[in-house]
Design a protein around this motif. Structure first.
Motif, PDB file in Angstrom:
ATOM      1  N   PRO A  27       0.808  -1.197   0.075  1.00  0.00           N
ATOM      2  CA  PRO A  27       0.094   0.187  -0.155  1.00  0.00           C
ATOM      3  C   PRO A  27       0.809   1.230   0.201  1.00  0.00           C
ATOM      4  O   PRO A  27       1.978   1.328   0.523  1.00  0.00           O
ATOM      5  N   SER A  28       0.325   2.543  -0.310  1.00  0.00           N
ATOM      6  CA  SER A  28       0.989   3.645  -0.458  1.00  0.00           C
ATOM      7  C   SER A  28       1.346   4.157   1.026  1.00  0.00           C
ATOM      8  O   SER A  28       0.798   3.825   1.829  1.00  0.00           O
ATOM      9  N   SER A  29       2.433   4.723   0.988  1.00  0.00           N
ATOM     10  CA  SER A  29       2.901   5.352   2.182  1.00  0.00           C
ATOM     11  C   SER A  29       2.274   6.706   2.331  1.00  0.00           C
ATOM     12  O   SER A  29       2.309   7.019   3.751  1.00  0.00           O
ATOM     13  N   PHE A  30       1.550   6.914   1.708  1.00  0.00           N
ATOM     14  CA  PHE A  30       0.909   8.253   1.856  1.00  0.00           C
ATOM     15  C   PHE A  30      -0.351   8.184   2.392  1.00  0.00           C
ATOM     16  O   PHE A  30      -1.333   7.453   1.769  1.00  0.00           O
ATOM     17  N   THR A  32      -2.843  10.271   2.430  1.00  0.00           N
ATOM     18  CA  THR A  32      -3.916  10.938   1.926  1.00  0.00           C
ATOM     19  C   THR A  32      -4.259  10.520   0.489  1.00  0.00           C
ATOM     20  O   THR A  32      -5.232  11.098  -0.247  1.00  0.00           O
ATOM     21  N   ALA A  33      -3.440   9.350  -0.014  1.00  0.00           N
ATOM     22  CA  ALA A  33      -3.762   8.902  -1.229  1.00  0.00           C
ATOM     23  C   ALA A  33      -5.051   8.229  -1.443  1.00  0.00           C
ATOM     24  O   ALA A  33      -5.594   7.236  -0.584  1.00  0.00           O
ATOM     25  N   ALA A  34      -5.887   8.786  -2.393  1.00  0.00           N
ATOM     26  CA  ALA A  34      -7.176   8.267  -2.463  1.00  0.00           C
ATOM     27  C   ALA A  34      -7.278   6.928  -3.288  1.00  0.00           C
ATOM     28  O   ALA A  34      -8.346   6.144  -3.077  1.00  0.00           O
ATOM     29  N   VAL A  35      -6.137   6.558  -4.105  1.00  0.00           N
ATOM     30  CA  VAL A  35      -6.226   5.475  -4.990  1.00  0.00           C
ATOM     31  C   VAL A  35      -4.783   4.916  -4.484  1.00  0.00           C
ATOM     32  O   VAL A  35      -3.599   5.599  -4.620  1.00  0.00           O
ATOM     33  N   GLY A  36      -4.954   3.708  -4.204  1.00  0.00           N
ATOM     34  CA  GLY A  36      -3.570   2.763  -4.016  1.00  0.00           C
ATOM     35  C   GLY A  36      -2.788   2.612  -5.169  1.00  0.00           C
ATOM     36  O   GLY A  36      -3.416   2.457  -6.397  1.00  0.00           O
ATOM     37  N   PRO A  37      -1.772   2.244  -5.065  1.00  0.00           N
ATOM     38  CA  PRO A  37      -0.960   1.927  -6.293  1.00  0.00           C
ATOM     39  C   PRO A  37      -1.251   0.619  -6.839  1.00  0.00           C
ATOM     40  O   PRO A  37      -0.918   0.369  -8.069  1.00  0.00           O
ATOM     41  N   SER A  38      -2.120  -0.408  -6.044  1.00  0.00           N
ATOM     42  CA  SER A  38      -2.408  -1.459  -6.733  1.00  0.00           C
ATOM     43  C   SER A  38      -3.715  -1.435  -7.372  1.00  0.00           C
ATOM     44  O   SER A  38      -4.187  -2.533  -8.013  1.00  0.00           O
ATOM     45  N   VAL A  39      -4.556  -0.512  -7.253  1.00  0.00           N
ATOM     46  CA  VAL A  39      -5.812  -0.163  -7.891  1.00  0.00           C
ATOM     47  C   VAL A  39      -5.886  -0.579  -9.677  1.00  0.00           C
ATOM     48  O   VAL A  39      -6.365  -1.575  -9.900  1.00  0.00           O
ATOM     49  N   PHE A  40      -4.808   0.155 -10.162  1.00  0.00           N
ATOM     50  CA  PHE A  40      -4.943   0.073 -11.692  1.00  0.00           C
ATOM     51  C   PHE A  40      -4.511  -1.149 -12.171  1.00  0.00           C
ATOM     52  O   PHE A  40      -4.967  -1.843 -13.094  1.00  0.00           O
TER      53      PHE A  40
END
Length: 164
Positions: A27-30, A32-40
């Motif tokens: 998962p993202s370390s941010f 506030t990220a609305a979309v995680g790096p694995s979604v796309f």
């Protein structure tokens, strides 16, 4: 079995492995990220799996219809040739798989834009040599638009390779 069913099966196996690996992206370390790096990657893997299954089943249905037609002797008495020579279709499939493997190997070294331009242009040039100018334009415009969309609109940063 025909080329569509073979290609659909191979692409489905690739899509399953790709999707499993996409679920393992941390998962993202941010916060506030609305979309995680694995979604796309997960969405792409699922869509690829669905489309490859459709290709697989379409190929199986075509093979069944062709087999039934040959057994019953239905038709105008003319033997129906497959859409292309089977050996030539298999050769095209293998060449595209090799090009895809090369794309995967060069993806991080060259970055998204350059590796995708090379992959799209080499694939389209191999499959359709007559329209090489159109293929070149598409192979440049598509990756640049996707890169800008991901990096500047979605804040999903694609590899830049040597162009940091």
């Amino acid at each position: 079995m025909n080329t569509n069913s073979i290609a659909g099966g191979i692409i489905f196996a690739f899509a399953v492995v790709y999707t499993i690996l996409a679920f393992n992206i941390p998962p993202s370390s941010f916060t506030t990220a609305a979309v995680g790096p694995s979604v796309f990657p997960i969405a792409i893997g699922v869509m690829l799996a669905v489309i490859s299954l459709a290709l697989l089943f379409n190929g199986l249905l075509e093979a069944r219809a062709s087999s039934a037609e040959r057994q019953e002797g239905i038709g105008s008495g003319v033997l129906h040739e497959p859409e292309e020579n089977h050996e030539q279709s298999l050769k095209k499939l293998l060449v595209v798989i090799v090009l895809l493997f090369g794309y995967i190997c060069l993806f991080f070294a060259l970055g998204y834009v350059l590796s995708t331009i090379l992959f799209i242009f080499s694939t389209t040039l191999y499959l359709d040599r007559e329209h090489w100018i159109r293929n070149l334009i598409y192979s440049i415009v598509f990756p640049v638009i996707v890169f800008l969309l991901f990096n500047h609109v979605l804040s999903v940063y694609l590899p830049t390779g040597p162009f940091n």
